[in-house]
Design a protein around this motif. Structure first.
Motif, short mmCIF file in Angstrom:
data_model
loop_
_atom_site.label_atom_id
_atom_site.label_comp_id
_atom_site.label_asym_id
_atom_site.label_seq_id
_atom_site.Cartn_x
_atom_site.Cartn_y
_atom_site.Cartn_z
N ASP A 177 0.83 -1.21 0.00
CA ASP A 177 0.00 0.00 0.00
C ASP A 177 0.86 1.26 0.00
OD1 ASP A 177 -2.60 -0.61 -0.20
OD2 ASP A 177 -3.15 0.30 1.74
N PHE A 178 1.85 1.21 0.86
CA PHE A 178 2.75 2.36 1.00
C PHE A 178 3.43 2.66 -0.33
CE2 PHE A 178 6.97 4.13 1.61
CZ PHE A 178 6.72 5.22 2.44
N SER A 179 3.96 1.59 -0.96
CA SER A 179 4.66 1.77 -2.23
C SER A 179 3.74 2.38 -3.28
CB SER A 179 5.21 0.44 -2.74
OG SER A 179 6.26 0.03 -1.90
N LYS A 180 2.50 1.88 -3.30
CA LYS A 180 1.53 2.41 -4.28
C LYS A 180 1.30 3.91 -4.05
CE LYS A 180 -1.16 -1.66 -5.48
NZ LYS A 180 -2.22 -2.48 -4.87
N GLN A 181 1.16 4.25 -2.77
CA GLN A 181 0.89 5.64 -2.45
C GLN A 181 2.09 6.54 -2.82
OE1 GLN A 181 -1.00 5.52 1.32
NE2 GLN A 181 -1.79 7.60 1.16
N MET A 182 3.29 6.02 -2.59
CA MET A 182 4.50 6.77 -2.97
C MET A 182 4.53 7.00 -4.48
SD MET A 182 6.13 7.86 -0.54
CE MET A 182 7.52 8.67 -1.16
N ASP A 183 4.20 5.94 -5.22
CA ASP A 183 4.16 6.06 -6.68
C ASP A 183 3.22 7.18 -7.11
OD1 ASP A 183 5.93 4.13 -7.21
OD2 ASP A 183 4.50 2.60 -7.84
N GLU A 184 2.06 7.16 -6.47
CA GLU A 184 1.04 8.17 -6.77
C GLU A 184 1.58 9.58 -6.51
OE1 GLU A 184 -3.53 8.11 -6.96
OE2 GLU A 184 -1.92 6.89 -7.74
N ILE A 185 2.20 9.73 -5.35
CA ILE A 185 2.72 11.05 -4.99
C ILE A 185 3.79 11.47 -5.99
CG2 ILE A 185 4.11 12.28 -3.27
CD1 ILE A 185 2.62 10.61 -1.12
N SER A 186 4.66 10.53 -6.33
CA SER A 186 5.73 10.82 -7.27
C SER A 186 5.16 11.25 -8.62
CB SER A 186 6.60 9.57 -7.43
OG SER A 186 7.55 9.75 -8.43
N MET A 187 4.16 10.52 -9.09
CA MET A 187 3.52 10.88 -10.36
C MET A 187 2.90 12.27 -10.30
SD MET A 187 3.47 8.41 -12.67
CE MET A 187 1.91 8.38 -13.54
N ASN A 188 2.23 12.55 -9.18
CA ASN A 188 1.55 13.83 -9.07
C ASN A 188 2.52 15.00 -8.97
OD1 ASN A 188 -0.96 12.73 -9.30
ND2 ASN A 188 -1.25 12.45 -7.10
N ILE A 189 3.65 14.74 -8.32
CA ILE A 189 4.68 15.79 -8.27
C ILE A 189 5.13 16.11 -9.68
CG2 ILE A 189 7.07 16.26 -7.62
CD1 ILE A 189 6.56 14.74 -5.03
N GLN A 190 5.30 15.05 -10.47
CA GLN A 190 5.76 15.27 -11.83
C GLN A 190 4.74 16.01 -12.69
OE1 GLN A 190 8.24 12.01 -13.59
NE2 GLN A 190 7.80 11.02 -11.66
N THR A 191 3.46 15.68 -12.52
CA THR A 191 2.47 16.43 -13.33
C THR A 191 2.31 17.86 -12.80
OG1 THR A 191 0.82 15.24 -12.04
CG2 THR A 191 1.03 14.63 -14.35
N ASP A 192 2.45 18.03 -11.49
CA ASP A 192 2.28 19.37 -10.92
C ASP A 192 3.38 20.33 -11.35
OD1 ASP A 192 -0.01 18.90 -9.61
OD2 ASP A 192 0.71 19.55 -7.64
N PHE A 193 4.63 19.84 -11.31
CA PHE A 193 5.75 20.76 -11.49
C PHE A 193 6.52 20.56 -12.79
CE2 PHE A 193 5.41 20.38 -6.83
CZ PHE A 193 5.20 21.71 -6.53
N MET A 194 6.51 19.35 -13.30
CA MET A 194 7.47 19.04 -14.34
C MET A 194 6.82 18.88 -15.71
SD MET A 194 9.54 16.42 -11.96
CE MET A 194 9.90 16.91 -10.27
N MET A 195 5.56 19.27 -15.77
CA MET A 195 4.86 19.28 -17.06
C MET A 195 4.87 17.90 -17.70
SD MET A 195 4.21 22.50 -17.20
CE MET A 195 4.72 23.68 -15.96
N VAL A 196 4.96 16.86 -16.87
CA VAL A 196 4.89 15.51 -17.41
C VAL A 196 3.42 15.14 -17.52
CG1 VAL A 196 5.46 13.10 -17.03
CG2 VAL A 196 7.09 14.88 -16.39
N GLN A 197 2.99 14.80 -18.76
CA GLN A 197 1.57 14.52 -18.92
C GLN A 197 1.26 13.05 -18.64
OE1 GLN A 197 2.37 17.02 -21.69
NE2 GLN A 197 1.59 18.44 -20.16
#
Lengths: 313, 471
Positions: free
Chosen positions: A293-313
Motif C-alpha cells: 500500500d505504502f509503495s503504491k501511495q508513494m508512486d502516486e505522490i511521485s507521479m503527481n509531483i511530476q504532473t504538478d511541477f514538471m509538465m509531465v503529462q
C-alpha cells in the motif's frame, strides 16, 4: 525554474540514490557469501537485487541461472540492464548534462568524474581490481554526490527537486526490501534447520542493506527480531532510511514548493498513518499488505509531483 | 617551417615578430617534457569540465574533445585595431543590407545586386518583409572568419550571421591557459575576454520588445545531442538565463511563454541556437519537433525578440559574400577596412570559364555549404576528385563560387614531433544591439594536420587561445 529542468534534477538524484541501494545490496551479498552455510542467508540472497529492481525475468533470459558472479556482472556493468550501476550512472550523467547550468561546477565535476571512471569498465576490469574495492569506491562516490549536492547547491528549487527524487527513491527501496524480507521469512518458517541462527543472518542482510544495524542496536538494546526491524524501518524518524524520515522530508519540501492541494493531502495522509499506526496493528493487517500500500501511495505522490511541477503529462 | 607562408611568430629570415618577443623567449627556455605535461593537463581539464562536442556516427553519437593547442596565437594592439574596426564595419553593413532587403530593397533597385540572387534564395524569408525590429538589427551575434596572408593583409573568408558558434572555446581556452601558464600572463598584457557573456546579455536585453527594462531572456537549444550543446549550456549558465527547448515554450494569444515549476512565464527575448527552418512548424518545416508552433506570428506581432533574426541567412550566403565590398560602400559610404578574398562568382560566364580551366589551383565551394563540407581544395585533391567536382559545377554553376588557394598564415603549434607551424584562422564575435561591440579576442582555429588548410572542427581542426596584447 523550467519544468523540464526540475524533472532532470529529480531523476538525477533519484537514480543516484538507486545506485547506492544496488551497491549496498551487492555488498551485503558478498559478505554473506563468506559465511558458512548456517550463517549464509540462503541462495536467494542473489535474487534480491533482481527482485528489487524487477529485472529477474530479463536476467534469467540472458544469463540462465542465478549466481553471485552473474548477478554482480549484470547489476554492475551490463548496459542492457536499465538498473545496472553503469546504466543508471549514464542516465545520471545525461540528466546532469541536460541541466548542467543548474548545477554547481563542483557537482558536475563529481558526477562527470564518477562517470568517466566507470564508463569503459567491463566486469572483467572490475574483477581484476577487486569487486569489493569497487563497491566501496562506488559508495564513496554516492556519499560524495550527496555531500556536494547539499554542501554546494543554493537552497533553491533545484536542490529541492533533487532531494525530493532522493527521498522518494529511498522510501521506495526501504519498503521493497522490507517487504521482500518479510515474505522470505514467511516462506522459510516451515523449512528444517537451525532457524534461529539463519534468521539472525538474514536479518543482518536487511539491516546492512539499509545501513541501519547500528541504529537498531542503539534503539533497542535487544536481540535482532523482525518486528523490531519493521518498527525501526517504518516508524523511527531518526533513522535516515526509515519510511517515516523520508515522508517527513518530502512533506517539508513540498510545503515550500506549494503543489496542488491533492498532492499535499496525500502526503499528509501518509504522515498521519505513520503517526498513528502501531506495530501490533501492522501485524494484523499484514506487513506485506501495508508495505505494498505504502509503495503504491508513494508512486502516486511521485507521479503527481511530476504532473504538478514538471509538465509531465 | 612551411615555405612561403606567413608565420605569426617568425619573419622569413627567422627573426621573432614583435608580438611574440616575450613568448618566444619563454618557449625556447622551456623543456619539451614540460610542454608535454602541460598538454596532458590541458586535456584533463577539458575532459573534466566536459567541454566536448558531439559527433554523429554509426554508433549513435560520441562525445569528443576538440584538440586544444597550448601555444597561444598572439596579436598586437595595432593589428587588432584593424581587425576590430573592420569587423564592426562589416557587421553594420550586413545589418543595413538585411534591413534594406526586407524593406525598400534599394540595393536591388540600384542594380548593384541581381534581384533574383536575393529574392529566389532559400535563405530569403518573405515572412520578414516590412517587419520592423528593434534597432534594425538582424544579426545580433556575428562571427566573422578572418585569415591572414602577410603582415599587412587580413581577408574575410566568411561571414556568419545565422547562429555562429565557438565563443565558449574562446572563453574556456582562456580559462585553461590561465590555469596552465599563470607566469606567462604576468609577463604579458593580455586583453581580457571573460566579460563576453555580460556584453551578450546586455545586447539581448537591448532588443527586448517595447523597451521592457526587466526582460525575460532565454537561450533556445535543439537539445543535448546537438553538437554545440556544451556551449548553449555554458552561455545560459554564464548569463543566468534559462536554457529551453522548443517543448518548453508555447504561444498563447500572440505571446510566448515557458513552462516553469510555477506555471507559465512570459518570454521576451529568445537567443536561439536553432535554424530558421526548425523554429516554428506552422510557418516553416512542418515536421520540426524542435520548434514552437505560433512563434513566427508572435514575433511578427512584436511580442518577442528572436536573436539572430529570422531570415538573416541571406547576408552570409556565399554568393552575396562576393558583393560585400559594394554593400559596405552602398550603405556606409566607406571603403572596406578588411578585404574579401578574391572570389569568382560562377554565375558569371568569364569567371566560370576561368574556374573550370584552373580548378586544380582553386578552392571551390558550394554556395550553401558550411563546416568544410561540399568543398574542393584543388591543390590537395586527386585528378579524379577534380574531374568529379568539375562535372558538378558544370551541371549547376550558380551553386558554386571559387577562390584562389590562400596562403593562410601559420602559427607554432604543439604536435607529436614537438613545435611545428600549422595553418590558422580567426573568428572574432561581434555583438549588435543598441551598440555594436566586439570583445578583444576570438576563436583561433588551427588545422592540426601538416599542410592542411581546413580548420573546421568537424574535419579534425583544433583551437588555440587568442591573445590580443594591450598597447
Amino acid at each position: 525554474m523550467l519544468g523540464r529542468a526540475a524533472d532532470n534534477l529529480f531523476w538525477m538524484a533519484k537514480n543516484m540514490e538507486r545506485i547506492e541501494n544496488v551497491v549496498r545490496l551487492l555488498q551485503t551479498g558478498r559478505t554473506s557469501n563468506m559465511l558458512s552455510d548456517n550463517g549464509s542467508a540462503g541462495d536467494n540472497i542473489w535474487e534480491m537485487p533482481l527482485d528489487i529492481c524487477g529485472q529477474k525475468d530479463a536476467f534469467l533470459a540472458d544469463y540462465g541461472e542465478v549466481s553471485d558472479g552473474r548477478v554482480c556482472a549484470y547489476m554492475l556493468s551490463d548496459m542492457n540492464n536499465p538498473s545496472s550501476v553503469r546504466s543508471l550512472l549514464s542516465n545520471v550523467r545525461e540528466n546532469a548534462r541536460a541541466t548542467r547550468h543548474f548545477l554547481t561546477s563542483d557537482l558536475w565535476d563529481c558526477i562527470n568524474r564518477t562517470w568517466l571512471s566507470i564508463k569503459d569498465l567491463s566486469y572483467k576490469d572490475i574483477q581484476r581490481r577487486s569487486i569489493d574495492d569497487h563497491l566501496e569506491w562506488m559508495i564513496d562516490r554516492c556519499y560524495m554526490f550527496k555531500g556536494v549536492l547539499s554542501g554546494s547547491m543554493r537552497r533553491g528549487e533545484s536542490l529541492q527537486f533533487a532531494i525530493l527524487g532522493q527521498c522518494i527513491e529511498r522510501a521506495d527501496n526501504s519498503a521493497r526490501l522490507l517487504r521482500l524480507h518479510s515474505a522470505n521469512a514467511e516462506k522459510n518458517k516451515t523449512k528444517q534447520g537451525n532457524l534461529q541462527v539463519r534468521d539472525y543472518y538474514r536479518s543482518m542482510v536487511l539491516l546492512n542493506a539499509l545501513n541501519a544495524y547500528k541504529a537498531y542496536r542503539e534503539t533497542f538494546h535487544s536481540s535482532i527480531d523482525l518486528d523490531k526491524i519493521a518498527e525501526l524501518i517504518i516508524l523511527h524518524k531518526e533513522v535516515p532510511r526509515s519510511l517515516r524520515a523520508c515522508v517527513d522530508e518530502i512533506a517539508d519540501i513540498l510545503r515550500v514548493l506549494n503543489p496542488t492541494a491533492s498532492v499535499m493531502s496525500e502526503v499528509y495522509d501518509l504522515q498521519y498513518r505513520l503517526d498513528t499506526i502501531q506495530i501490533a496493528q501492522l501485524r494484523r493487517v499484514g506487513l506485506g499488505h501495508f508495505l505494498l500500500d505504502f509503495s503504491k501511495q508513494m508512486d502516486e505522490i511521485s507521479m503527481n509531483i511530476q504532473t504538478d511541477f514538471m509538465m509531465v503529462q | 617551417m612551411l615555405e612561403n607562408f606567413f608565420d605569426e611568430m617568425h619573419e622569413q629570415n627567422g627573426e621573432v615578430r614583435e608580438p611574440y618577443n616575450t613568448y618566444a623567449g619563454w618557449l625556447h627556455s622551456t623543456e619539451l617534457e614540460e610542454l608535454v605535461r602541460c598538454h596532458e593537463q590541458a586535456d584533463l581539464i577539458f575532459r573534466r569540465v566536459g567541454i566536448t562536442f558531439n559527433v554523429y556516427g554509426a554508433d549513435g553519437g560520441v562525445e569528443r574533445l576538440i584538440p586544444f593547442d597550448i601555444v597561444p596565437r598572439i596579436i598586437s594592439a595595432k593589428e587588432w585595431d584593424i581587425i576590430e574596426r573592420g569587423v564592426i564595419q562589416r557587421v553594420k553593413a550586413l545589418n543595413a543590407f538585411l534591413h534594406d532587403v526586407y524593406h525598400d530593397q534599394a540595393i536591388l533597385k540600384s542594380g548593384l545586386i541581381p534581384p533574383d540572387l536575393v529574392l529566389t534564395n532559400e535563405a530569403f524569408r518573405p515572412e520578414m518583409l516590412g517587419l520592423n525590429i528593434p534597432h534594425n538589427v538582424y544579426s545580433h551575434i556575428s562571427g566573422i572568419d578572418i585569415v591572414r596572408v602577410d603582415s599587412e593583409t587580413f581577408y574575410v573568408l566568411e561571414d556568419n550571421a545565422r547562429t555562429p558558434s565557438g565563443v565558449s572555446y574562446m572563453l574556456e581556452n582562456r580559462q585553461a591557459m590561465m590555469r596552465l601558464f599563470p607566469d606567462l600572463f604576468a609577463k604579458h598584457r593580455v586583453a581580457p575576454v571573460s566579460h563576453y557573456p555580460e556584453l551578450l546579455l546586455q545586447t539581448l536585453a537591448s532588443v527586448a520588445p517595447r523597451g521592457n527594462s526587466m526582460p525575460t531572456i532565454v537561450l533556445m537549444t535543439p537539445g543535448q545531442y546537438n553538437s554545440a550543446y556544451f556551449e548553449h549550456a555554458f552561455l545560459a549558465q554564464e548569463m543566468g538565463i534559462e536554457l529551453v527547448e522548443g517543448q518548453d515554450l508555447f504561444v498563447d494569444e500572440g505571446y510566448v511563454y515557458m513552462r516553469t515549476t510555477r506555471g507559465p512565464q512570459r518570454v521576451d527575448v529568445i537567443y536561439r541556437r536553432i535554424d530558421d527552418d526548425f523554429l516554428d512548424p506552422l510557418a516553416f518545416r512542418p515536421d520540426s519537433a524542435l520548434g514552437v508552433p505560433g512563434l513566427l506570428s508572435a514575433y511578427r506581432m512584436g511580442n518577442v525578440a528572436i536573436c539572430n533574426a529570422i531570415g538573416g541567412g541571406i547576408a552570409d550566403d556565399k554568393a552575396i559574400y562576393t558583393y560585400m565590398p559594394d554593400i559596405i560602400k552602398f550603405y556606409l559610404s566607406q571603403e572596406p577596412i578588411l578585404k574579401n578574398v578574391p572570389t569568382y562568382n560562377l554565375r558569371r560566364k568569364d569567371d566560370l570559364a576561368y574556374a573550370l580551366e584552373n580548378m586544380e589551383q582553386l578552392v571551390v565551394k558550394e554556395v550553401h555549404g558550411s563546416g568544410g563540407y561540399g568543398m574542393l581544395v584543388g591543390p590537395a585533391s586527386t585528378k579524379k576528385q577534380v574531374a568529379e567536382f568539375r562535372a558538378k559545377v558544370k551541371a549547376d554553376p550558380s551553386n558554386f563560387i571559387a577562390q584562389p588557394t590562400l596562403c593562410l598564415s601559420t602559427c607554432p603549434t604543439f604536435v607529436d614531433s614537438g613545435i611545428a607551424p600549422r595553418h590558422v584562422d580567426l573568428r572574432p564575435f561581434v555583438l549588435s544591439g543598441r551598440e555594436t561591440r566586439v570583445v578583444p579576442g576570438g576563436l583561433t582555429r588551427v588545422a592540426m594536420e601538416k599542410g592542411s588548410l581546413v580548420v573546421n572542427s568537424s574535419q579534425g581542426g583544433g583551437t588555440k587561445d587568442t591573445w590580443i596584447l594591450e598597447s
